[in-house]
Design a protein around this motif. Structure first.
Motif, mmCIF file in Angstrom:
data_model
loop_
_atom_site.group_PDB
_atom_site.id
_atom_site.type_symbol
_atom_site.label_atom_id
_atom_site.label_comp_id
_atom_site.label_asym_id
_atom_site.label_seq_id
_atom_site.Cartn_x
_atom_site.Cartn_y
_atom_site.Cartn_z
ATOM 1 N N PHE A 13 0.868 -1.199 0.000
ATOM 2 C CA PHE A 13 0.000 0.000 0.000
ATOM 3 C C PHE A 13 0.893 1.233 0.000
ATOM 4 O O PHE A 13 2.086 1.164 0.315
ATOM 5 N N ASP A 14 0.304 2.370 -0.380
ATOM 6 C CA ASP A 14 1.044 3.635 -0.346
ATOM 7 C C ASP A 14 0.994 4.199 1.068
ATOM 8 O O ASP A 14 -0.089 4.369 1.653
ATOM 9 N N LEU A 15 2.149 4.497 1.614
ATOM 10 C CA LEU A 15 2.254 4.995 2.988
ATOM 11 C C LEU A 15 2.113 6.507 3.019
ATOM 12 O O LEU A 15 2.755 7.221 2.233
ATOM 13 N N ASP A 16 1.274 6.997 3.917
ATOM 14 C CA ASP A 16 1.169 8.430 4.156
ATOM 15 C C ASP A 16 2.459 8.882 4.825
ATOM 16 O O ASP A 16 2.786 8.436 5.929
ATOM 17 N N LEU A 17 3.187 9.758 4.179
ATOM 18 C CA LEU A 17 4.492 10.169 4.700
ATOM 19 C C LEU A 17 4.388 11.332 5.680
ATOM 20 O O LEU A 17 5.406 11.848 6.151
ATOM 21 N N GLN A 18 3.164 11.724 6.015
ATOM 22 C CA GLN A 18 2.936 12.767 7.024
ATOM 23 C C GLN A 18 2.132 12.150 8.179
ATOM 24 O O GLN A 18 0.931 12.355 8.308
ATOM 25 N N LEU A 19 2.793 11.383 9.013
ATOM 26 C CA LEU A 19 2.118 10.646 10.072
ATOM 27 C C LEU A 19 2.135 11.417 11.387
ATOM 28 O O LEU A 19 3.094 12.138 11.684
ATOM 29 N N SER A 20 1.097 11.197 12.189
ATOM 30 C CA SER A 20 1.080 11.753 13.538
ATOM 31 C C SER A 20 2.114 11.021 14.382
ATOM 32 O O SER A 20 2.595 9.942 14.016
ATOM 33 N N GLN A 21 2.424 11.590 15.528
ATOM 34 C CA GLN A 21 3.437 10.978 16.383
ATOM 35 C C GLN A 21 3.035 9.576 16.815
ATOM 36 O O GLN A 21 3.856 8.647 16.805
ATOM 37 N N ARG A 22 1.769 9.390 17.188
ATOM 38 C CA ARG A 22 1.349 8.065 17.651
ATOM 39 C C ARG A 22 1.419 7.035 16.530
ATOM 40 O O ARG A 22 1.714 5.870 16.772
ATOM 41 N N LYS A 23 1.149 7.485 15.293
ATOM 42 C CA LYS A 23 1.255 6.561 14.161
ATOM 43 C C LYS A 23 2.711 6.247 13.840
ATOM 44 O O LYS A 23 3.039 5.150 13.381
ATOM 45 N N LEU A 24 3.598 7.198 14.096
ATOM 46 C CA LEU A 24 5.022 6.922 13.936
ATOM 47 C C LEU A 24 5.463 5.829 14.904
ATOM 48 O O LEU A 24 6.249 4.937 14.545
ATOM 49 N N VAL A 25 4.965 5.896 16.135
ATOM 50 C CA VAL A 25 5.309 4.880 17.133
ATOM 51 C C VAL A 25 4.768 3.518 16.702
ATOM 52 O O VAL A 25 5.477 2.505 16.749
ATOM 53 N N GLU A 26 3.511 3.488 16.255
ATOM 54 C CA GLU A 26 2.908 2.221 15.835
ATOM 55 C C GLU A 26 3.645 1.620 14.638
ATOM 56 O O GLU A 26 3.908 0.413 14.598
ATOM 57 N N LEU A 27 3.987 2.470 13.677
ATOM 58 C CA LEU A 27 4.710 1.977 12.508
ATOM 59 C C LEU A 27 6.110 1.502 12.906
ATOM 60 O O LEU A 27 6.621 0.501 12.378
ATOM 61 N N GLY A 28 6.726 2.199 13.870
ATOM 62 C CA GLY A 28 8.046 1.790 14.345
ATOM 63 C C GLY A 28 8.015 0.428 15.004
ATOM 64 O O GLY A 28 8.971 -0.368 14.875
ATOM 65 N N GLN A 29 6.924 0.123 15.708
ATOM 66 C CA GLN A 29 6.783 -1.207 16.309
ATOM 67 C C GLN A 29 6.730 -2.278 15.225
ATOM 68 O O GLN A 29 7.300 -3.368 15.381
ATOM 69 N N VAL A 30 6.058 -1.968 14.132
ATOM 70 C CA VAL A 30 6.006 -2.901 13.000
ATOM 71 C C VAL A 30 7.387 -3.077 12.390
ATOM 72 O O VAL A 30 7.881 -4.200 12.209
ATOM 73 N N LEU A 31 8.037 -1.957 12.096
ATOM 74 C CA LEU A 31 9.334 -2.000 11.430
ATOM 75 C C LEU A 31 10.387 -2.717 12.277
ATOM 76 O O LEU A 31 11.222 -3.461 11.758
ATOM 77 N N GLY A 32 10.345 -2.489 13.598
ATOM 78 C CA GLY A 32 11.295 -3.157 14.480
ATOM 79 C C GLY A 32 11.190 -4.662 14.378
ATOM 80 O O GLY A 32 12.204 -5.385 14.388
ATOM 81 N N ARG A 33 9.973 -5.166 14.244
ATOM 82 C CA ARG A 33 9.755 -6.608 14.153
ATOM 83 C C ARG A 33 10.057 -7.141 12.758
ATOM 84 O O ARG A 33 10.478 -8.294 12.602
ATOM 85 N N VAL A 34 9.850 -6.317 11.736
ATOM 86 C CA VAL A 34 10.216 -6.725 10.382
ATOM 87 C C VAL A 34 11.735 -6.865 10.276
ATOM 88 O O VAL A 34 12.253 -7.835 9.699
ATOM 89 N N ILE A 35 12.454 -5.918 10.849
ATOM 90 C CA ILE A 35 13.918 -5.971 10.857
ATOM 91 C C ILE A 35 14.396 -7.172 11.674
ATOM 92 O O ILE A 35 15.366 -7.852 11.304
#
Length: 513
Positions: free
Chosen positions: A433-455
């Motif tokens: 999907f196309d990612l919204d590159l203007q995320l709120s802080q809480r969405k940055l945290v949620e996405l970071g939790q995903v990325l940490g586990r993908v890595i």
């Protein structure tokens, strides 16, 4: 505390040759821990006391475990990353506090001194570590500037033969205990303005004008063996004791902190291994309804996640051994380092919580390894960067790369990134999907939790390539995939509720009955 310091010196005949095989050194450490924690002492009793019993520290340090963090030319083992991780793992199986003590000394003092200190300063420091079992720590955090380290107010002025540092530092592990400290400060200009860059200084508290006054010892909730507190800094540091960055002080700090974060799996490895062993033993021995807990489906679910966490942590240790050596510049690996630190510390806390749940009331005591593990592992999610902040920084780093590449499709970006390429293929349906590159802080945290586990999943795939047993690999991948799926579902939810400030108006249930 002075009594503990006085007991740390060990006679020459008790020292262990630094060049002995690593397994032999670790075997001797295990024997010493068995002696002090289970034969001559009781670790469950130590858990209720502040500090380390003098005889326990004396016996453990007789093995000279910190030789692992010292370069070979100074009599040490060479600061080999795999050996340091193995040391942390061995210690944390018995005591997370002891492992952290080793980690503070190695990652936050010995490694940066070995890499950045002048040769004339190294010689005395390493000699005293090898011969007198000295210890060292790092002071960055200040009472009014925790995660905002770049705005620290501790400053220094340069005199003819020394640097004069003044300020406050707190929450430094080994407060009032360490013989050496790495102190961070900003230079104050002639017009009393603080410069942006940060400098590091070796402070030898045993020398004149370098003593650090402890204003208060904190009543830390866990990790009782490690003293924390608030320190008053007013010291004069000889010029030879200033670290020399390769470029800037800020980049030196990033290299230091990233390397430290990459070593968290060493502490997590032994801890999670112990939680897994304790859980399996308890569940096989405990019978409910005529059968052992081990045979219940929900119990199997918890045990399988503990085992999967063991696998993920193993992958992280193998990865750090290859990429986080002191000879490498880790300034630019913030995304990877933040992922490793935040994910493994989440898994550590979840492991302790899960074992406590399995054991039940018996574990809800400070003397039980699982209950104690909850409070001992909890600060790992906070210090060296709160996980919420690190997760947000992971997302910010990825989004910055996507903008530079002008790529909006989340899958296409992850597929082309060396940290995520194989795991992205495994999870294509979730990420296409196309990612919204203007995320709120809480969405940055949620996405970071995903990325940490993908890595983290990428590291598990690499561990499989090296011959790690396949059934454990599959369990690790399945757990990470389940967590990523749940996190992505939450990430796509639109509502972002805000706090109702005047919530006390019209919110009394008693008025309605």
């Amino acid at each position: 505390m002075n009594e503990i310091i006085a007991m740390k010196k060990v006679s020459p005949e008790t020292r262990i040759t630094p060049q002995e095989p690593i397994q032999q050194l670790l075997g001797k450490l295990k024997e010493k821990m068995k002696l002090v924690y289970h034969q001559r002492g009781d670790i469950s009793e130590y858990s209720k006391q502040r500090g380390i019993a003098p005889f326990a520290l004396r016996e453990i340090m007789a093995v000279n475990p910190l030789s692992i963090g010292i370069p070979k030319e100074y009599g040490g083992r060479g600061a080999i990353m795999s050996e340091n991780l193995a040391l942390l793992e061995t210690a944390s199986y018995e005591s997370l506090a002891l492992s952290l003590t080793f980690g503070i000394n190695s990652a936050l003092f010995l490694q940066p001194v070995g890499k950045y200190a002048l040769n004339e300063a190294k010689a005395d420091v390493f000699k005293r570590f090898m011969e007198q079992q000295n210890m060292g720590g790092l002071m960055i955090t200040e009472p009014d500037f925790g995660s905002d380290a770049l705005n620290m107010q501790t400053f220094f002025k340069e005199n003819q033969d020394a640097f004069h540092l003044q300020g406050k530092k707190h929450w430094a592990g080994l407060t009032g205990w360490a013989d050496f400290w790495l102190l961070t400060a900003r230079k104050k200009s002639e017009n009393d303005e603080l410069l942006r860059d940060i400098d590091f200084f070796i402070c030898d508290v045993t020398q004149k004008d370098q003593g650090i006054k402890v204003e208060e010892f904190y009543d830390n909730l866990g990790l009782y063996q490690i003293p924390y507190g608030r320190n008053h800094i007013d010291v004069k540091i000889p010029k030879k004791q200033k670290l020399k960055p390769q470029t800037t002080g800020v980049k030196m700090m990033l290299d230091l902190l990233h390397r430290s974060r990459m070593q968290f799996p060493g502490m997590g490895m032994g801890f999670i291994h112990r939680m897994l062993d304790e859980a399996v033993i308890h569940c096989k021995q405990r019978f409910v309804g005529g059968k052992s807990l081990f045979n219940y489906d929900q119990v199997q679910s918890r045990l399988s996640k503990l085992q999967a966490s063991f696998t993920v942590c193993s992958a992280m240790c193998a990865n750090s051994s290859k990429v986080a050596g002191v000879d490498k510049d880790l300034t630019g690996i913030g995304i990877e380092a933040n992922s490793v630190k935040s994910v493994i510390t989440d898994l550590m806390q979840e492991a302790a919580q899960s074992v406590t749940q399995l054991v039940g009331a018996k574990a809800y005591r400070n003397s039980h390894i699982a209950g104690r593990g909850i409070t001992d592992s909890r600060p790992f999610q906070i210090f060296e960067g709160s996980n919420d902040i690190l997760y947000a920084q992971i997302s910010e780093g990825i989004i910055k790369q996507m903008k530079r590449l002008k790529e909006k499709n989340f899958f296409q970006f992850l597929k082309g990134n060396e940290l995520t390429s194989r795991s992205a293929d495994h999870l294509k349906k979730l990420f296409n999907f196309d990612l919204d590159l203007q995320l709120s802080q809480r969405k940055l945290v949620e996405l970071g939790q995903v990325l940490g586990r993908v890595i983290s999943m990428e590291m598990v795939f690499k561990l499989a390539d090296n011959g790690f047993r396949n059934d454990l690999i599959q369990g690790g991948i399945n757990m990470l995939q389940d967590e990523i799926t749940a996190l992505m579902s939450n990430f796509h939810l639109s509502p972002q509720p805000l706090v109702v400030e005047d919530y006390q108006q019209g919110s009394s249930w008693l008025d309605l009955v």
